[in-house]
Design a protein around this motif. Structure first.
Motif, PDB file in Angstrom:
ATOM      1  N   ILE A  79       0.928  -1.088  -0.120  1.00 42.77           N
ATOM      2  CA  ILE A  79       0.104   0.069   0.098  1.00 42.77           C
ATOM      3  C   ILE A  79       0.844   1.209  -0.021  1.00 42.77           C
ATOM      4  CG2 ILE A  79      -1.862   1.355   1.516  1.00 42.77           C
ATOM      5  CD1 ILE A  79      -2.974  -1.363   2.395  1.00 42.77           C
ATOM      6  N   LYS A  80       1.892   1.264   0.680  1.00 43.79           N
ATOM      7  CA  LYS A  80       2.794   2.518   0.848  1.00 43.79           C
ATOM      8  C   LYS A  80       3.400   2.319  -0.356  1.00 43.79           C
ATOM      9  CE  LYS A  80       6.902   3.908   3.458  1.00 43.79           C
ATOM     10  NZ  LYS A  80       8.017   3.677   4.347  1.00 43.79           N
ATOM     11  N   VAL A  81       3.980   1.689  -1.442  1.00 41.54           N
ATOM     12  CA  VAL A  81       4.455   1.886  -2.686  1.00 41.54           C
ATOM     13  C   VAL A  81       3.593   2.463  -3.746  1.00 41.54           C
ATOM     14  CG1 VAL A  81       5.684   0.638  -4.563  1.00 41.54           C
ATOM     15  CG2 VAL A  81       6.268   0.073  -2.118  1.00 41.54           C
ATOM     16  N   LYS A  82       2.356   1.796  -3.655  1.00 40.32           N
ATOM     17  CA  LYS A  82       1.085   2.369  -4.282  1.00 40.32           C
ATOM     18  C   LYS A  82       0.780   3.727  -4.174  1.00 40.32           C
ATOM     19  CE  LYS A  82      -1.450  -2.063  -4.933  1.00 40.32           C
ATOM     20  NZ  LYS A  82      -2.714  -2.896  -4.876  1.00 40.32           N
ATOM     21  N   HIS A  83       0.771   4.296  -3.020  1.00 34.77           N
ATOM     22  CA  HIS A  83       0.532   5.555  -2.559  1.00 34.77           C
ATOM     23  C   HIS A  83       1.597   6.410  -3.227  1.00 34.77           C
ATOM     24  CE1 HIS A  83      -0.989   8.833  -0.263  1.00 34.77           C
ATOM     25  NE2 HIS A  83       0.244   9.182   0.284  1.00 34.77           N
ATOM     26  N   GLY A  84       2.862   6.015  -3.185  1.00 39.83           N
ATOM     27  CA  GLY A  84       3.855   6.850  -3.450  1.00 39.83           C
ATOM     28  C   GLY A  84       3.893   7.049  -5.009  1.00 39.83           C
ATOM     29  N   PHE A  85       3.383   5.963  -5.745  1.00 37.58           N
ATOM     30  CA  PHE A  85       3.421   5.999  -7.298  1.00 37.58           C
ATOM     31  C   PHE A  85       2.042   7.107  -7.533  1.00 37.58           C
ATOM     32  CE2 PHE A  85       6.176   2.633  -7.745  1.00 37.58           C
ATOM     33  CZ  PHE A  85       6.929   3.073  -8.850  1.00 37.58           C
ATOM     34  N   ARG A  86       0.939   6.808  -6.954  1.00 35.06           N
ATOM     35  CA  ARG A  86      -0.438   7.659  -7.039  1.00 35.06           C
ATOM     36  C   ARG A  86      -0.214   9.100  -6.961  1.00 35.06           C
ATOM     37  NH1 ARG A  86      -5.564   5.530  -6.679  1.00 35.06           N
ATOM     38  NH2 ARG A  86      -6.919   6.842  -7.785  1.00 35.06           N
ATOM     39  N   GLN A  87       0.964   9.377  -6.089  1.00 35.87           N
ATOM     40  CA  GLN A  87       1.199  10.786  -6.118  1.00 35.87           C
ATOM     41  C   GLN A  87       1.729  11.432  -7.038  1.00 35.87           C
ATOM     42  OE1 GLN A  87       0.144  12.709  -2.768  1.00 35.87           O
ATOM     43  NE2 GLN A  87      -0.748  10.627  -2.695  1.00 35.87           N
ATOM     44  N   ILE A  88       2.386  10.824  -7.901  1.00 34.40           N
ATOM     45  CA  ILE A  88       3.107  11.347  -9.106  1.00 34.40           C
ATOM     46  C   ILE A  88       1.956  11.863 -10.195  1.00 34.40           C
ATOM     47  CG2 ILE A  88       4.794  10.938 -10.987  1.00 34.40           C
ATOM     48  CD1 ILE A  88       6.117   8.753  -9.403  1.00 34.40           C
ATOM     49  N   MET A  89       1.271  10.797 -10.755  1.00 35.32           N
ATOM     50  CA  MET A  89       0.252  11.238 -11.781  1.00 35.32           C
ATOM     51  C   MET A  89      -0.931  10.528 -11.752  1.00 35.32           C
ATOM     52  SD  MET A  89       1.172  13.597 -13.889  1.00 35.32           S
ATOM     53  CE  MET A  89       0.004  13.306 -15.489  1.00 35.32           C
ATOM     54  N   CYS A 135      11.747  -0.612  -9.523  1.00 36.80           N
ATOM     55  CA  CYS A 135      11.898   0.652  -8.572  1.00 36.80           C
ATOM     56  C   CYS A 135      10.925   1.013  -8.031  1.00 36.80           C
ATOM     57  CB  CYS A 135      13.058   1.792  -8.936  1.00 36.80           C
ATOM     58  SG  CYS A 135      12.384   2.872  -9.924  1.00 36.80           S
ATOM     59  N   ASP A 136      10.735   1.873  -6.714  1.00 34.47           N
ATOM     60  CA  ASP A 136       9.382   2.304  -6.380  1.00 34.47           C
ATOM     61  C   ASP A 136       9.639   4.204  -6.712  1.00 34.47           C
ATOM     62  OD1 ASP A 136      10.902   3.787  -4.546  1.00 34.47           O
ATOM     63  OD2 ASP A 136      10.546   2.850  -2.695  1.00 34.47           O
ATOM     64  N   SER A 137       8.738   4.719  -6.060  1.00 28.84           N
ATOM     65  CA  SER A 137       8.562   6.228  -6.568  1.00 28.84           C
ATOM     66  C   SER A 137       9.645   6.909  -6.185  1.00 28.84           C
ATOM     67  CB  SER A 137       7.335   6.636  -5.984  1.00 28.84           C
ATOM     68  OG  SER A 137       6.997   6.684  -4.599  1.00 28.84           O
ATOM     69  N   GLN A 138      10.493   6.428  -4.951  1.00 26.21           N
ATOM     70  CA  GLN A 138      11.555   7.114  -4.264  1.00 26.21           C
ATOM     71  C   GLN A 138      12.918   7.128  -4.798  1.00 26.21           C
ATOM     72  OE1 GLN A 138      10.571   9.821  -2.245  1.00 26.21           O
ATOM     73  NE2 GLN A 138       8.434   9.098  -2.851  1.00 26.21           N
ATOM     74  N   ASN A 139      12.973   6.191  -6.044  1.00 22.54           N
ATOM     75  CA  ASN A 139      14.320   5.531  -6.791  1.00 22.54           C
ATOM     76  C   ASN A 139      14.835   4.509  -5.947  1.00 22.54           C
ATOM     77  OD1 ASN A 139      14.520   9.216  -7.046  1.00 22.54           O
ATOM     78  ND2 ASN A 139      14.276   7.849  -8.574  1.00 22.54           N
TER      79      ASN A 139
END
Length: 399
Positions: free
Chosen positions: A177-187, A228-232
């Motif tokens: 869920i944490k990784v999904k949330h990070g990506f959702r914040q991008i676009m 990778c995740d949204s934080q590189n």
């Protein structure tokens, strides 16, 4: 066997480790006298037989062989600015890294000439960061080239073993869920658990299967797959394929794809470019979007997926042994694979510990040096389930 002379024996011309004969009191048979310098205290010893003298000589040779390692890389006398520039880690994080690696590379000896853990770490970091010839690392560290080579081998092997354990996809519900949330914040793209991409690592021509390592630019390389995740932060990698391998081939044969097929990540999916096949768990852009909703989907996906390109650029800029601007890795492909994995683990530590780095190689330079030569997967070649999943996302989130 050894008799220490009393203080009245003063006729000796002391020489460190020296041996000479001096008669006692000016007459009679001479005594064989040896002087040794042990712990800065001089002892005078008298021997009355040839056997005793031979034993003393052997002991003296042992003392002469004893070496003390003088550490040229004292962390207390190196500035953080210098450490970040040449080793990519500040002092505090190097200490933390040493604590992590001590059980894996710490010498199992108490001898005074053992190279300490922090020196081994700094030698390896210097090589990874600059991609230098071993002679350059030798000049920077004060160690011999053979010592530098052994240290790099040992540290690389240790980091590689650790990377297999420490670099992994999220498995718990909370982590996913944490990784999904990070990506959702991008676009605002839903349910992404990773962005996937590939890159090439330049190497010298191997002696076996040389042609397999040639890409379309006639350069020898290895092909690396990165997720990778949204934080590189790197979540998964594959590092065993020659440079001629296509992204789609690596993906089709990797363990991560099997995990997605088995449903280990639920309704989550990866995002990739047109070099990957469209599948229910790997979404790719429309080759020819025909509606505004499909165009919005494409724009959101590509703006989200670009994070993997940024991660690869950051990885290769920080550890330039992986980039062609530093030449090429002059080792067998098997060792180059380990070096790549070691650098990915170190990259994750940098991301996790928020170590700054701004000297990123420009995108156009990266493309010029390691330009893509992927064959796009033909439009419409994705399986029916993949096309249905993409259509569902377009309708639910971009219409």
């Amino acid at each position: 066997m050894v008799n220490f002379l009393p203080d009245m024996y003063y006729g000796l011309a002391f020489r460190k480790g020296g041996i000479h004969v001096e008669p006692k009191g000016g007459g009679g048979n001479p005594y064989l006298i040896i002087t040794l310098d042990i712990c800065f205290l001089k002892f005078k010893m008298r021997y009355t037989s040839t056997m005793e003298l031979l034993v003393a000589l052997e002991y003296d040779r042992a003392l002469r062989r004893e070496r003390t390692f003088r550490d040229p890389l004292d962390l207390l006398h190196i500035s953080d600015e210098h450490l970040l520039r040449h080793y990519r880690f500040p002092r505090q994080e190097i200490v933390r890294l040493c604590q992590k690696m001590e059980p894996l590379i710490g010498r199992l000896t108490r001898s005074s000439h053992a190279v300490p853990t922090h020196t081994q770490i700094l030698v390896a970091l210097r090589f990874f960061a600059n991609g230098s010839f071993l002679s350059d690392v030798e000049d920077a560290t004060g160690l011999s080239q053979s010592s530098v080579s052994k240290i790099i081998d040992n540290v690389t092997d240790a980091l590689y073993r650790k990377s297999i354990i420490d670099i992994n996809m999220p498995t718990s519900t909370s982590d996913i869920i944490k990784v999904k949330h990070g990506f959702r914040q991008i676009m605002d793209f839903p349910n992404i658990v990773g962005a996937i991409g590939g890159t090439r690592i330049p190497i010298t021509a191997p002696t076996v299967d040389e042609s397999l390592n040639l890409n379309k630019k006639d350069a020898h390389s290895l092909k690396i797959q990165v997720v990778c995740d949204s934080q590189n932060y790197i979540l998964d990698f594959v590092n065993k394929y020659p440079g001629s391998t296509q992204d789609s081939s690596i993906w089709n044969n990797c363990f991560l794809r099997s995990s997605f097929e088995e449903g280990d990540f639920g309704n989550s999916h990866l995002v990739g470019d047109s070099g990957y096949p469209l599948e229910p768990f790997l979404l790719t852009p429309f080759a020819q979007p025909s509606t505004p909703a499909e165009e919005r989907y494409n724009r959101s996906l590509m703006m989200t997926r670009v994070v993997v390109e940024q991660t690869i650029a950051l990885l290769k800029s920080r550890f330039r042994c992986l980039h062609k601007c530093a030449g090429s890795l002059r080792y067998k492909p098997s060792k180059c694979c380990k070096i790549a994995a070691a650098c990915m683990l170190l990259h994750n530590y940098c991301v996790k510990w928020r170590i700054p780095f701004n000297d990123i190689i420009k995108e156009e330079e990266e493309k010029d040096l390691n330009g893509p030569d992927e064959i796009p997967v033909p439009a419409g070649s994705g399986d029916a389930a993949g096309q249905a999943k993409r259509k569902e996302i377009v309708q639910n989130y971009f219409s």
